[in-house]
Design a protein around this motif. Structure first.
Motif, PDB file in Angstrom:
ATOM      1  N   ALA A   7      -7.942   6.494 -19.845  1.00  0.00           N
ATOM      2  CA  ALA A   7      -6.498   6.239 -19.928  1.00  0.00           C
ATOM      3  C   ALA A   7      -5.820   6.528 -18.600  1.00  0.00           C
ATOM      4  CB  ALA A   7      -5.891   7.097 -21.037  1.00  0.00           C
ATOM      5  N   LEU A   8      -6.229   7.632 -17.962  1.00  0.00           N
ATOM      6  CA  LEU A   8      -5.650   7.967 -16.654  1.00  0.00           C
ATOM      7  C   LEU A   8      -5.990   6.893 -15.625  1.00  0.00           C
ATOM      8  CD1 LEU A   8      -6.443  11.785 -16.581  1.00  0.00           C
ATOM      9  CD2 LEU A   8      -4.219  10.719 -16.897  1.00  0.00           C
ATOM     10  N   LEU A   9      -7.242   6.457 -15.685  1.00  0.00           N
ATOM     11  CA  LEU A   9      -7.683   5.413 -14.765  1.00  0.00           C
ATOM     12  C   LEU A   9      -6.897   4.124 -15.023  1.00  0.00           C
ATOM     13  CD1 LEU A   9      -9.875   5.275 -12.565  1.00  0.00           C
ATOM     14  CD2 LEU A   9     -11.351   4.155 -14.236  1.00  0.00           C
ATOM     15  N   ALA A  10      -6.716   3.807 -16.312  1.00  0.00           N
ATOM     16  CA  ALA A  10      -5.978   2.587 -16.673  1.00  0.00           C
ATOM     17  C   ALA A  10      -4.535   2.671 -16.202  1.00  0.00           C
ATOM     18  CB  ALA A  10      -6.033   2.372 -18.182  1.00  0.00           C
ATOM     19  N   LEU A  11      -3.931   3.866 -16.309  1.00  0.00           N
ATOM     20  CA  LEU A  11      -2.553   4.042 -15.838  1.00  0.00           C
ATOM     21  C   LEU A  11      -2.481   3.829 -14.320  1.00  0.00           C
ATOM     22  CD1 LEU A  11       0.366   4.909 -16.662  1.00  0.00           C
ATOM     23  CD2 LEU A  11      -0.284   7.232 -16.044  1.00  0.00           C
ATOM     24  N   ALA A  12      -3.434   4.412 -13.597  1.00  0.00           N
ATOM     25  CA  ALA A  12      -3.448   4.272 -12.134  1.00  0.00           C
ATOM     26  C   ALA A  12      -3.658   2.819 -11.733  1.00  0.00           C
ATOM     27  CB  ALA A  12      -4.555   5.151 -11.553  1.00  0.00           C
ATOM     28  N   VAL A  13      -4.629   2.167 -12.406  1.00  0.00           N
ATOM     29  CA  VAL A  13      -4.935   0.768 -12.069  1.00  0.00           C
ATOM     30  C   VAL A  13      -3.735  -0.122 -12.385  1.00  0.00           C
ATOM     31  CG1 VAL A  13      -6.356  -1.209 -12.794  1.00  0.00           C
ATOM     32  CG2 VAL A  13      -7.438   0.976 -12.287  1.00  0.00           C
ATOM     33  N   SER A  14      -3.121   0.116 -13.560  1.00  0.00           N
ATOM     34  CA  SER A  14      -1.958  -0.701 -13.956  1.00  0.00           C
ATOM     35  C   SER A  14      -0.821  -0.544 -12.954  1.00  0.00           C
ATOM     36  CB  SER A  14      -1.457  -0.281 -15.336  1.00  0.00           C
ATOM     37  OG  SER A  14      -2.447  -0.495 -16.284  1.00  0.00           O
ATOM     38  N   GLY A  15      -0.514   0.700 -12.583  1.00  0.00           N
ATOM     39  CA  GLY A  15       0.580   0.943 -11.640  1.00  0.00           C
ATOM     40  C   GLY A  15       0.303   0.299 -10.295  1.00  0.00           C
ATOM     41  N   ALA A  16      -0.949   0.411  -9.841  1.00  0.00           N
ATOM     42  CA  ALA A  16      -1.295  -0.162  -8.534  1.00  0.00           C
ATOM     43  C   ALA A  16      -1.209  -1.692  -8.585  1.00  0.00           C
ATOM     44  CB  ALA A  16      -2.699   0.288  -8.139  1.00  0.00           C
ATOM     45  N   PHE A  17      -1.724  -2.289  -9.673  1.00  0.00           N
ATOM     46  CA  PHE A  17      -1.675  -3.751  -9.795  1.00  0.00           C
ATOM     47  C   PHE A  17      -0.240  -4.248  -9.929  1.00  0.00           C
ATOM     48  CE2 PHE A  17      -6.282  -4.033 -10.812  1.00  0.00           C
ATOM     49  CZ  PHE A  17      -6.585  -5.135 -10.031  1.00  0.00           C
ATOM     50  N   LEU A  18       0.559  -3.537 -10.730  1.00  0.00           N
ATOM     51  CA  LEU A  18       1.965  -3.954 -10.880  1.00  0.00           C
ATOM     52  C   LEU A  18       2.679  -3.870  -9.537  1.00  0.00           C
ATOM     53  CD1 LEU A  18       3.070  -2.373 -14.297  1.00  0.00           C
ATOM     54  CD2 LEU A  18       2.603  -4.772 -13.793  1.00  0.00           C
ATOM     55  N   THR A  19       2.394  -2.818  -8.768  1.00  0.00           N
ATOM     56  CA  THR A  19       2.994  -2.693  -7.438  1.00  0.00           C
ATOM     57  C   THR A  19       2.605  -3.876  -6.566  1.00  0.00           C
ATOM     58  OG1 THR A  19       2.871  -0.280  -7.598  1.00  0.00           O
ATOM     59  CG2 THR A  19       3.177  -1.206  -5.403  1.00  0.00           C
ATOM     60  N   ALA A  20       1.300  -4.198  -6.578  1.00  0.00           N
ATOM     61  CA  ALA A  20       0.815  -5.295  -5.733  1.00  0.00           C
ATOM     62  C   ALA A  20       1.442  -6.627  -6.158  1.00  0.00           C
ATOM     63  CB  ALA A  20      -0.706  -5.371  -5.831  1.00  0.00           C
ATOM     64  N   ALA A  21       1.499  -6.864  -7.476  1.00  0.00           N
ATOM     65  CA  ALA A  21       2.023  -8.140  -7.973  1.00  0.00           C
ATOM     66  C   ALA A  21       3.520  -8.277  -7.678  1.00  0.00           C
ATOM     67  CB  ALA A  21       1.774  -8.253  -9.476  1.00  0.00           C
ATOM     68  N   LEU A  55       0.816  -1.223   0.000  1.00  0.00           N
ATOM     69  CA  LEU A  55       0.000   0.000   0.000  1.00  0.00           C
ATOM     70  C   LEU A  55       0.854   1.278   0.000  1.00  0.00           C
ATOM     71  CD1 LEU A  55      -3.104  -0.933   2.223  1.00  0.00           C
ATOM     72  CD2 LEU A  55      -2.920  -0.820  -0.256  1.00  0.00           C
ATOM     73  N   PRO A  56       1.890   1.393   0.842  1.00  0.00           N
ATOM     74  CA  PRO A  56       2.715   2.611   0.750  1.00  0.00           C
ATOM     75  C   PRO A  56       3.410   2.755  -0.603  1.00  0.00           C
ATOM     76  CG  PRO A  56       3.118   1.507   2.837  1.00  0.00           C
ATOM     77  CD  PRO A  56       2.289   0.580   2.008  1.00  0.00           C
ATOM     78  N   LEU A  57       3.842   1.627  -1.188  1.00  0.00           N
ATOM     79  CA  LEU A  57       4.470   1.699  -2.520  1.00  0.00           C
ATOM     80  C   LEU A  57       3.463   2.177  -3.562  1.00  0.00           C
ATOM     81  CD1 LEU A  57       6.713  -1.509  -2.749  1.00  0.00           C
ATOM     82  CD2 LEU A  57       7.479   0.825  -3.100  1.00  0.00           C
ATOM     83  N   ALA A  58       2.238   1.638  -3.496  1.00  0.00           N
ATOM     84  CA  ALA A  58       1.201   2.049  -4.448  1.00  0.00           C
ATOM     85  C   ALA A  58       0.829   3.511  -4.229  1.00  0.00           C
ATOM     86  CB  ALA A  58      -0.029   1.147  -4.289  1.00  0.00           C
ATOM     87  N   ALA A  59       0.786   3.923  -2.963  1.00  0.00           N
ATOM     88  CA  ALA A  59       0.450   5.326  -2.668  1.00  0.00           C
ATOM     89  C   ALA A  59       1.524   6.252  -3.227  1.00  0.00           C
ATOM     90  CB  ALA A  59       0.298   5.516  -1.159  1.00  0.00           C
ATOM     91  N   ALA A  60       2.801   5.848  -3.077  1.00  0.00           N
ATOM     92  CA  ALA A  60       3.893   6.674  -3.610  1.00  0.00           C
ATOM     93  C   ALA A  60       3.764   6.796  -5.127  1.00  0.00           C
ATOM     94  CB  ALA A  60       5.243   6.064  -3.236  1.00  0.00           C
ATOM     95  N   PHE A  61       3.395   5.686  -5.786  1.00  0.00           N
ATOM     96  CA  PHE A  61       3.214   5.723  -7.244  1.00  0.00           C
ATOM     97  C   PHE A  61       2.053   6.643  -7.622  1.00  0.00           C
ATOM     98  CE2 PHE A  61       0.546   4.126 -10.707  1.00  0.00           C
ATOM     99  CZ  PHE A  61       1.400   4.360 -11.771  1.00  0.00           C
ATOM    100  N   LEU A  62       0.917   6.437  -6.964  1.00  0.00           N
ATOM    101  CA  LEU A  62      -0.286   7.198  -7.344  1.00  0.00           C
ATOM    102  C   LEU A  62      -0.093   8.690  -7.096  1.00  0.00           C
ATOM    103  CD1 LEU A  62      -3.034   4.741  -6.060  1.00  0.00           C
ATOM    104  CD2 LEU A  62      -2.447   5.239  -8.437  1.00  0.00           C
ATOM    105  N   LEU A  63       0.555   9.023  -5.974  1.00  0.00           N
ATOM    106  CA  LEU A  63       0.785  10.445  -5.692  1.00  0.00           C
ATOM    107  C   LEU A  63       1.852  11.014  -6.626  1.00  0.00           C
ATOM    108  CD1 LEU A  63       0.657  10.474  -1.779  1.00  0.00           C
ATOM    109  CD2 LEU A  63      -0.981  11.488  -3.361  1.00  0.00           C
ATOM    110  N   GLY A  64       2.933  10.242  -6.831  1.00  0.00           N
ATOM    111  CA  GLY A  64       4.036  10.717  -7.672  1.00  0.00           C
ATOM    112  C   GLY A  64       3.595  10.980  -9.095  1.00  0.00           C
ATOM    113  N   VAL A  65       2.739  10.126  -9.612  1.00  0.00           N
ATOM    114  CA  VAL A  65       2.269  10.290 -10.988  1.00  0.00           C
ATOM    115  C   VAL A  65       1.022  11.176 -11.040  1.00  0.00           C
ATOM    116  CG1 VAL A  65       1.189   9.022 -12.887  1.00  0.00           C
ATOM    117  CG2 VAL A  65       3.285   8.164 -11.873  1.00  0.00           C
ATOM    118  N   GLY A  66       0.170  11.019 -10.038  1.00  0.00           N
ATOM    119  CA  GLY A  66      -1.124  11.695 -10.075  1.00  0.00           C
ATOM    120  C   GLY A  66      -1.064  13.192  -9.833  1.00  0.00           C
ATOM    121  N   VAL A  67      -0.252  13.613  -8.868  1.00  0.00           N
ATOM    122  CA  VAL A  67      -0.241  15.046  -8.520  1.00  0.00           C
ATOM    123  C   VAL A  67       0.180  15.922  -9.704  1.00  0.00           C
ATOM    124  CG1 VAL A  67       0.877  16.769  -7.026  1.00  0.00           C
ATOM    125  CG2 VAL A  67      -0.037  14.670  -6.041  1.00  0.00           C
TER     126      VAL A  67
END
Lengths: 241, 263
Positions: free
Chosen positions: B126-140, B99-111
């Motif tokens: 596309a933005l949603l797909a980017l966020a979902v992909s990054g979060a899933f890749l982080t989790a995996a 979760l902290p890794l995914a949060a860092a990704f989402l904030l780093g890219v999203g802000v």
């Protein structure tokens, strides 16, 4: 009382514990001694369920340890090399431990006696080894467990802190609780221990009162008595299981 | 609060103050900022961020995750010495890493995307797909890192395996697929190639975002096949299911290892 019944543990081809049976009596401090690699830490880990014994049982007051680990609510543990998440403050570590056992009675005397309150907001990662050891001992002590297992507890402690801790251990013993201590500082164990369990190559070579060991080895001090055992003197003891 | 939440909170608090995690989030934000400065508009920035995401997210999750598990070894022992089930400790530790890794990704890219108003320039999908992909890749890849670090006590071997996994899945896999296409070009390869694409989470994430961006030219052979086979509605659904499986599989192996192993 905690009873180990025929504990056997191997790591790969290396047999670390070879059928160890031992009874730790309440109201007594048992010193677990032995050369490096003799199986002391593995024995403690098997009791705690950190390592799974290949055979044998751990019983707490005659009841076998449960798989889910609820029996550990009665056991306190301070490891040989304590490390906590480095960015957590000392206070946060204790808050987490308290929250993990809601409703459990706590004893925070060691926090006060070690002066840990002054470091309450300090990240654990910035503490020295000695201070981390104090955190670890106070954490093991926190729930005033029926059984306390300490792996090299005074390593890294300054003499004042070591004195405070030894005094606390004596009080703990006087309350009828069970203590198992490993240490390479045999003079310290001699000062504290009522019983000795001597492990070598995974086998329990002696278990019994300190005075029995001294009598049977013909030594006056614990250190030469242990050395005599190490040199292969066979000691007969009725306490060996 | 239950044991999982407590272990998760302790892990997340620790990592929230971790300077490497902070550097990761800021680094991603810096990359996004540079992309905007050098003349990108919404779609181009999302595309470039996708490329950065596909390489960086698995690498950081694997390397950081492996090192984190090794560094947490004594803390894990402390937790396991408490009257807690191992499964609960594992779940708390895993979520406390992912979760902290995914949060860092989402904030780093999203802000930066929000600050530059990219949301109005690039398709929301596309933005949603980017966020979902990054979060899933982080989790995996966090789970894969845990499975690797729990599988061997040799830190050097663990790090080497993590780097090898990153290389294989981000670079080597596509090379292998291309070689396959070159070798068996005369055969009907559509279905095997689709299966191969779903067998790599990085490829699935890439196709998920590119489909949402409608960037046909960049989909590549397998991406185009994927869109043709499943369409624009079923395709993303299948991609998300594949990514979910790609998270579940390493989590299962890491959890099993955690429950069975000695500490």
């Amino acid at each position: 009382m905690i009873t180990l019944d025929g504990l056997r543990k191997s790591y790969g081809a290396r047999l670390v514990l070879d059928g160890v049976s031992l009874a730790l009596e309440p109201g007594r401090i048992t010193a677990l001694v032995g050369p490096n690699g003799s199986g002391k830490t593995t024995l403690i880990k098997c009791v705690l369920g950190l390592a799974r014994a290949d055979a044998g049982r751990v019983l707490l007051d005659g009841v076998p340890a449960d798989v889910e680990g609820q029996y550990r609510a009665r056991i306190g543990y301070a490891p040989q090399a304590p490390h906590f998440p480095g960015n957590l403050a000392v206070g946060e570590v204790f808050a987490m431990l308290r929250a993990l056992r809601p409703g459990a009675r706590t004893d925070e005397s060691l926090l006060d006696n070690f002066g840990l309150r002054a470091e309450w907001a300090t990240p654990v990662g910035t503490l020295s080894g000695g201070w981390r050891q104090k955190v670890s001992l106070a954490a093991g002590w926190l729930f005033r467990p029926d059984v306390l297992m300490l792996d090299e507890p005074t390593a890294g402690l300054d003499p004042i802190a070591a004195g405070i801790f030894k005094h606390a251990l004596r009080g703990f013993r006087a309350e009828g609780r069970t203590l198992l201590v490993t240490s390479h500082i045999l003079s310290e164990l001699e000062e504290l221990a009522d019983d000795v369990a001597f492990l070598s190559e995974g086998r329990l070579r002696f278990a019994g009162p300190v005075h029995s060991l001294l009598t049977q080895t013909g030594m006056r001090r614990l250190e030469p008595a242990i050395a005599a055992l190490l040199r292969g003197l066979r000691v007969e003891s009725g306490a060996v299981a | 609060m239950n044991a999982v939440a407590l272990v998760l909170r302790a892990g997340a608090r620790d990592l929230a103050r971790n300077r490497w995690l902070l550097a990761y989030g800021l680094g991603l934000a810096g990359v996004a900022e540079l992309l905007f400065i050098f003349g990108g508009a919404g779609n181009q920035v999302v595309l470039s961020l996708l490329n950065a995401t596909l390489l960086l997210v698995p690498l950081v999750a694997l390397v950081f995750g492996t090192m984190h598990v090794y560094a947490s070894r004594e803390f894990i022992e402390l937790l396991l010495a408490q009257p807690l089930p191992r499964a609960a400790v594992f779940t708390g530790l895993y979520l406390g890493l992912a979760l902290p890794l995914a949060a860092a990704f989402l904030l780093g890219v999203g802000v930066p995307l929000v600050l530059h108003g990219a949301a109005s320039q690039a398709p929301l999908a596309a933005l949603l797909a980017l966020a979902v992909s990054g979060a899933f890749l982080t989790a995996a890849f966090s789970a894969l890192a845990m499975a690797i670090a729990l599988g061997t006590d040799d830190r050097l071997k663990g790090m080497s395996l993590s780097l090898a996994a990153w290389f294989l899945l981000t670079i080597g896999y596509d090379g292998g697929v291309l070689a396959l296409v070159a070798m068996f070009g005369d055969w009907p390869l559509d279905r095997p190639l689709l299966a191969l694409m779903l067998g790599n989470p990085v490829d699935v994430a890439r196709v998920l975002v590119l489909t949402a961006l409608d960037a046909s030219a960049l989909l590549g052979y397998t991406g185009a096949l994927f869109r043709r086979a499943f369409g624009t509605l079923l395709g993303p659904t299948i991609a998300v299911v594949a990514l979910t499986l790609w998270c579940a599989l390493p989590v299962y192996f890491a959890r099993r290892r955690f429950i069975q192993r000695d500490f």
